[in-house]
Design a protein around this motif. Structure first.
Motif, PDB file in Angstrom:
ATOM      1  N   LYS A   7       1.855  -2.094  -6.446  1.00  0.00           N
ATOM      2  CA  LYS A   7       2.076  -2.223  -4.861  1.00  0.00           C
ATOM      3  C   LYS A   7       2.915  -1.065  -4.397  1.00  0.00           C
ATOM      4  O   LYS A   7       3.699  -0.590  -5.281  1.00  0.00           O
ATOM      5  CB  LYS A   7       3.041  -3.442  -4.369  1.00  0.00           C
ATOM      6  N   ARG A  34       8.616  -6.834  -0.646  1.00  0.00           N
ATOM      7  CA  ARG A  34       7.673  -7.788   0.347  1.00  0.00           C
ATOM      8  C   ARG A  34       8.698  -8.166   1.272  1.00  0.00           C
ATOM      9  O   ARG A  34       8.550  -8.449   2.504  1.00  0.00           O
ATOM     10  CB  ARG A  34       6.972  -9.047  -0.316  1.00  0.00           C
ATOM     11  N   ASP A  63       1.268  -1.691   0.349  1.00  0.00           N
ATOM     12  CA  ASP A  63      -0.174  -1.357   0.304  1.00  0.00           C
ATOM     13  C   ASP A  63      -0.415  -1.421  -1.161  1.00  0.00           C
ATOM     14  O   ASP A  63       0.414  -1.365  -1.942  1.00  0.00           O
ATOM     15  CB  ASP A  63      -0.407   0.039   0.924  1.00  0.00           C
ATOM     16  N   ASP A  64      -1.935  -1.550  -1.628  1.00  0.00           N
ATOM     17  CA  ASP A  64      -2.267  -1.799  -2.822  1.00  0.00           C
ATOM     18  C   ASP A  64      -2.443  -0.132  -3.215  1.00  0.00           C
ATOM     19  O   ASP A  64      -2.773   0.598  -2.637  1.00  0.00           O
ATOM     20  CB  ASP A  64      -3.365  -2.678  -3.008  1.00  0.00           C
ATOM     21  N   ARG A  91       6.841   7.204   0.104  1.00  0.00           N
ATOM     22  CA  ARG A  91       6.114   6.283  -0.627  1.00  0.00           C
ATOM     23  C   ARG A  91       6.821   6.027  -1.934  1.00  0.00           C
ATOM     24  O   ARG A  91       7.361   7.060  -2.557  1.00  0.00           O
ATOM     25  CB  ARG A  91       4.623   6.658  -0.741  1.00  0.00           C
ATOM     26  N   TYR A 149       6.106  -1.398   4.960  1.00  0.00           N
ATOM     27  CA  TYR A 149       5.041  -2.002   4.633  1.00  0.00           C
ATOM     28  C   TYR A 149       4.633  -1.831   3.198  1.00  0.00           C
ATOM     29  O   TYR A 149       4.837  -0.796   2.627  1.00  0.00           O
ATOM     30  CB  TYR A 149       3.928  -1.978   5.689  1.00  0.00           C
TER      31      TYR A 149
END
Length: 87
Positions: free
Chosen positions: A15, A72, A86-87, A60, A84
């Motif tokens: 993630k 999460r 993201d994969d 990131r 948020y």
């Protein structure tokens, strides 16, 4: 690729925690949920991702498996959607 292999590969997907610095308002709810990764800046109160990389206004970081739940939870606490996964 067999069904079992696909399931195993899906479990291993890392993630990525993404922070849109333009949307962060400095409430620091996320840093309470993930204090090791989301650090408030002492000058403006906005958070940054410890160990993250920057590209423009986005930051990131790839989360380790043991960090995903906190990541999460931190994203879920963000009132502006600045943070948020993201994969």
């Amino acid at each position: 690729m067999g069904t079992q292999t696909r399931k195993s590969a899906a479990k291993l997907k890392k993630k990525v925690l993404i922070l849109d610095k333009d949307r962060c308002i400095g409430c620091q709810y996320c840093s309470m949920a993930a204090p090791q990764r989301l650090i408030p800046d002492e000058e403006d109160g906005l958070v940054y991702i410890e160990g993250g990389t920057e590209s423009g206004h986005l930051q990131r970081a790839i989360l380790r498996l043991d960090e995903e739940d906190q990541g999460r939870e931190a994203a879920d606490t963000c009132p502006t959607g600045a943070l948020y996964l993201d994969d």
